[in-house]
Scaffold this motif. Sequence first.
Motif, PDB file in Angstrom:
ATOM      1  N   ALA A 125       6.511  10.826   3.853  1.00  0.00           N
ATOM      2  CA  ALA A 125       7.261  10.658   2.615  1.00  0.00           C
ATOM      3  C   ALA A 125       6.354  10.868   1.398  1.00  0.00           C
ATOM      4  N   PRO A 126       6.550  11.948   0.639  1.00  0.00           N
ATOM      5  CA  PRO A 126       5.712  12.175  -0.537  1.00  0.00           C
ATOM      6  C   PRO A 126       5.959  11.113  -1.607  1.00  0.00           C
ATOM      7  N   CYS A 127       7.177  10.555  -1.640  1.00  0.00           N
ATOM      8  CA  CYS A 127       7.508   9.542  -2.649  1.00  0.00           C
ATOM      9  C   CYS A 127       6.625   8.309  -2.469  1.00  0.00           C
ATOM     10  N   VAL A 128       6.148   8.083  -1.249  1.00  0.00           N
ATOM     11  CA  VAL A 128       5.303   6.918  -0.979  1.00  0.00           C
ATOM     12  C   VAL A 128       3.859   7.198  -1.412  1.00  0.00           C
ATOM     13  N   THR A 129       3.353   8.376  -1.035  1.00  0.00           N
ATOM     14  CA  THR A 129       1.931   8.627  -1.319  1.00  0.00           C
ATOM     15  C   THR A 129       1.664   8.886  -2.803  1.00  0.00           C
ATOM     16  N   VAL A 130       2.653   9.393  -3.559  1.00  0.00           N
ATOM     17  CA  VAL A 130       2.383   9.623  -4.995  1.00  0.00           C
ATOM     18  C   VAL A 130       2.449   8.340  -5.811  1.00  0.00           C
ATOM     19  N   LYS A 185       6.510   2.625   3.025  1.00  0.00           N
ATOM     20  CA  LYS A 185       7.215   2.911   4.272  1.00  0.00           C
ATOM     21  C   LYS A 185       6.861   1.799   5.237  1.00  0.00           C
ATOM     22  N   ARG A 186       7.861   1.159   5.802  1.00  0.00           N
ATOM     23  CA  ARG A 186       7.593   0.003   6.659  1.00  0.00           C
ATOM     24  C   ARG A 186       6.956   0.419   7.961  1.00  0.00           C
ATOM     25  N   GLY A 187       5.916  -0.322   8.341  1.00  0.00           N
ATOM     26  CA  GLY A 187       5.205  -0.014   9.576  1.00  0.00           C
ATOM     27  C   GLY A 187       6.031  -0.271  10.815  1.00  0.00           C
ATOM     28  N   GLU A 188       6.997  -1.206  10.727  1.00  0.00           N
ATOM     29  CA  GLU A 188       7.702  -1.585  11.952  1.00  0.00           C
ATOM     30  C   GLU A 188       8.862  -0.653  12.299  1.00  0.00           C
ATOM     31  N   ASP A 189       9.536  -0.084  11.286  1.00  0.00           N
ATOM     32  CA  ASP A 189      10.706   0.735  11.609  1.00  0.00           C
ATOM     33  C   ASP A 189      10.816   1.997  10.759  1.00  0.00           C
ATOM     34  N   GLY A 190       9.830   2.220   9.876  1.00  0.00           N
ATOM     35  CA  GLY A 190       9.806   3.461   9.109  1.00  0.00           C
ATOM     36  C   GLY A 190      10.756   3.517   7.926  1.00  0.00           C
ATOM     37  N   ILE A 191      11.426   2.404   7.609  1.00  0.00           N
ATOM     38  CA  ILE A 191      12.338   2.425   6.453  1.00  0.00           C
ATOM     39  C   ILE A 191      11.501   2.541   5.169  1.00  0.00           C
ATOM     40  N   VAL A 192      11.933   3.419   4.251  1.00  0.00           N
ATOM     41  CA  VAL A 192      11.225   3.618   2.980  1.00  0.00           C
ATOM     42  C   VAL A 192      11.921   2.776   1.909  1.00  0.00           C
ATOM     43  N   MET A 202       0.843  -1.203   0.000  1.00  0.00           N
ATOM     44  CA  MET A 202       0.000   0.000   0.000  1.00  0.00           C
ATOM     45  C   MET A 202       0.873   1.246   0.000  1.00  0.00           C
ATOM     46  N   THR A 203       0.534   2.225  -0.785  1.00  0.00           N
ATOM     47  CA  THR A 203       1.313   3.462  -0.736  1.00  0.00           C
ATOM     48  C   THR A 203       0.702   4.478   0.215  1.00  0.00           C
ATOM     49  N   MET A 204      -0.203   4.006   1.059  1.00  0.00           N
ATOM     50  CA  MET A 204      -0.621   4.865   2.161  1.00  0.00           C
ATOM     51  C   MET A 204       0.531   4.813   3.163  1.00  0.00           C
ATOM     52  N   LEU A 205       0.747   5.906   3.872  1.00  0.00           N
ATOM     53  CA  LEU A 205       1.764   5.867   4.922  1.00  0.00           C
ATOM     54  C   LEU A 205       1.218   5.004   6.054  1.00  0.00           C
ATOM     55  N   PRO A 206       2.093   4.425   6.890  1.00  0.00           N
ATOM     56  CA  PRO A 206       1.587   3.617   8.003  1.00  0.00           C
ATOM     57  C   PRO A 206       0.601   4.441   8.828  1.00  0.00           C
ATOM     58  N   SER A 207      -0.529   3.811   9.243  1.00  0.00           N
ATOM     59  CA  SER A 207      -1.585   4.599   9.894  1.00  0.00           C
ATOM     60  C   SER A 207      -1.180   5.030  11.308  1.00  0.00           C
ATOM     61  N   SER A 208      -0.381   4.219  11.966  1.00  0.00           N
ATOM     62  CA  SER A 208       0.103   4.681  13.273  1.00  0.00           C
ATOM     63  C   SER A 208       1.611   4.885  13.163  1.00  0.00           C
ATOM     64  N   LEU A 209       2.161   5.686  14.043  1.00  0.00           N
ATOM     65  CA  LEU A 209       3.593   5.937  14.000  1.00  0.00           C
ATOM     66  C   LEU A 209       4.345   4.631  14.199  1.00  0.00           C
ATOM     67  N   PRO A 210       5.349   4.361  13.355  1.00  0.00           N
ATOM     68  CA  PRO A 210       6.116   3.125  13.551  1.00  0.00           C
ATOM     69  C   PRO A 210       6.746   3.126  14.941  1.00  0.00           C
ATOM     70  N   PRO A 211       6.764   1.955  15.595  1.00  0.00           N
ATOM     71  CA  PRO A 211       7.354   1.889  16.937  1.00  0.00           C
ATOM     72  C   PRO A 211       8.832   2.256  16.935  1.00  0.00           C
ATOM     73  N   LYS A 212       9.493   1.986  15.808  1.00  0.00           N
ATOM     74  CA  LYS A 212      10.894   2.401  15.688  1.00  0.00           C
ATOM     75  C   LYS A 212      11.003   3.403  14.550  1.00  0.00           C
ATOM     76  N   LYS A 213      11.919   4.333  14.684  1.00  0.00           N
ATOM     77  CA  LYS A 213      12.171   5.318  13.640  1.00  0.00           C
ATOM     78  C   LYS A 213      13.645   5.243  13.305  1.00  0.00           C
ATOM     79  N   LEU A 214      13.999   4.310  12.430  1.00  0.00           N
ATOM     80  CA  LEU A 214      15.419   4.128  12.139  1.00  0.00           C
ATOM     81  C   LEU A 214      15.894   5.191  11.152  1.00  0.00           C
ATOM     82  N   GLY A 215      17.095   5.673  11.402  1.00  0.00           N
ATOM     83  CA  GLY A 215      17.647   6.685  10.507  1.00  0.00           C
ATOM     84  C   GLY A 215      19.083   7.008  10.853  1.00  0.00           C
ATOM     85  N   LEU A 216      19.599   8.028  10.198  1.00  0.00           N
ATOM     86  CA  LEU A 216      21.002   8.389  10.327  1.00  0.00           C
ATOM     87  C   LEU A 216      21.161   9.781  10.923  1.00  0.00           C
ATOM     88  N   VAL A 217      22.265   9.959  11.612  1.00  0.00           N
ATOM     89  CA  VAL A 217      22.721  11.294  11.964  1.00  0.00           C
ATOM     90  C   VAL A 217      23.963  11.542  11.124  1.00  0.00           C
TER      91      VAL A 217
END
Lengths: 312, 240
Positions: free
Chosen positions: B88-93, B101-108, B1-16
């Motif tokens: 992420a606009p790339c997901v919804t378009v 965007k993964r529901g579990e960790d937010g990876i696109v 589904m290209t809807m964004l996850p309906s609830s905030l992912p429990p993890k928000k993995l990313g980089l600094v």
Amino acid sequence: MTPAYSVIFFTTASGAGYGLLFLLGLFSAIEAVPADPALGWMGFGLSLGLITFGLLSSTFHLGHPERAWRALTQWQSSWLSREGVLAIFTYGPTVLFAYGWLYLGDTSGVWAVMGVLSALGAAATVFCTSMIYGTLRTIPSWANKWTPFNYMVLGLATGAVLLNALQNLLGAHSQNITMLCVGSLVLAWVGKIGFWKVDPMPYKAGSATGLGTIGEVTSLSSPNTNATFVQREMGFQVARKHADKLRRISVITLFVIPIILTVATVFVSSGLAATFAIHALIFTIIGIVTERWLFFAEAQHVVNLYYGDHRS
Amino acid sequence: MTMLPSSLPPKKLGLVIDLDICVGCHACAVNCKQWNTGGHSAPLTDHEPYGNDVFGVWFNRVHGYEVDDGKSGRAVYFPRSCLHCEDAPCVTVCPTGASYKRGEDGIVLVDHDKCIGCKLCSWSCPYGAREFDEDEGVMKKCTLCVDRVYNENLEEWERLPACVITCPAGARHFGDFADPNSDVSKMSAERGGYDLMPEMDTKPVNKYLPPRPRQLDEKPNQLLDAPEKGFLGWLDKVLS
Ligand code: SF4
Ligand code: SF4
Ligand code: SF4
């Protein structure tokens, strides 16, 4: 943005096709045009032809055209998907409407309902096309109300010029259609003036990099020696002086000449009126293709800020 | 589904990404290419890699900027990759559901079996993070090294994105931004980690740490002032 010819052809052809379909559907429902078989065959042939070839050409630029059906699945979030769904949906009432008109000579009652549904489907499809562009915040000159306004009104205007040419060819002149033609062309002109007033790039490299809080940001070294995909796709920029000239060409060929020729059809013999109406159509085609090419060629994408566009 | 996850992912993995430390060596970009050309999105195709018309898919590109601070000026090196945006606009378009965007960790990520190659997602990304693979006809992008960070075939210390593990300066860090006590959350809070182009409303997960103010700029070069004491004071007196 780099103009893709398949997308230019798709948006202009389907815009005119849906504009014509909209007018056929609405006008016959309110009995403003008779269910004349010649007009019907030419009108449906042209509008469905333009729409269908347009839709097919829009799949040519895909990396995987054979998977195009998948684009119908995400209508809940994606305007591109909604466009596809509505385009296909619109064929339903249109085919029934055409059947009533062409085979039963009847555009009243249930057939009129089909006409109205085709008109609504046509308008909704063009609206979805426009919103694909109108919702891209990355391209500020598109992300505003002028984009849907332009696509809708230009679709209507090019459809009206087509219908006017068809009617005059068949020797029938309708004052209503002439007025609609002129009115929609003027409205579309206003729309383009508004569209061209939008600041194409209100953002700066300072915000793209976040370094603007320290000082003026200039690109010192590009990550790549040759243009990347992103630069090939998003980096195209038509020179200002060419853009100005092309804007003038599109205004003259899309608005000025067709408006004069269409108004003139009222005052001349029907033979000459047909010649005028067809010339109006020819200029409109040149104008709309120029307009659409510019729509892409003039659009600036924020990603170019990373590559040294617009300092600070 | 290209809807964004309906609830905030429990993890928000990313980089600094620490712009104070990055030296612009391109090691992250090269190791990213090396790992990913055999990973989840393999291959990262190249055209004419040894010719004049070099053209290929990369997930990470390192810019260099000059920032004129009105003082001594500075060069800032700036790696640019997917920020795994929350909105992420790339997901919804995406019309096909290929971008998600993964529901579990937010990876696109992109599902390459579904992508029709319409390129609309690349138009919608403000950060130029998506590159089209002309050979495969599908869109590709940074995977946040999803095939490393959960990979049990790797030693635990290796379960980091390729760009993070290779950075010789330690300018890149990986972690969970949903946990306020994670290293990345703390680092970002302490150093004023910021979002790129917040006016695009994408809510990037990755954070950039600004270059630190320089002592040089706080305390201007002493030799330029007239010192009063010591050898330089004596010299100043003699010379003036
Ligand atoms: S950086 Fe671009 S590709 Fe990555 S999630 Fe954000 S919008 Fe999508
Ligand atoms: S290129 Fe692929 S991933 Fe991107 S929007 Fe189109 S179908 Fe979705
Ligand atoms: S997280 Fe992995 S895919 Fe993303 S930029 Fe780093 S190395 Fe490349």
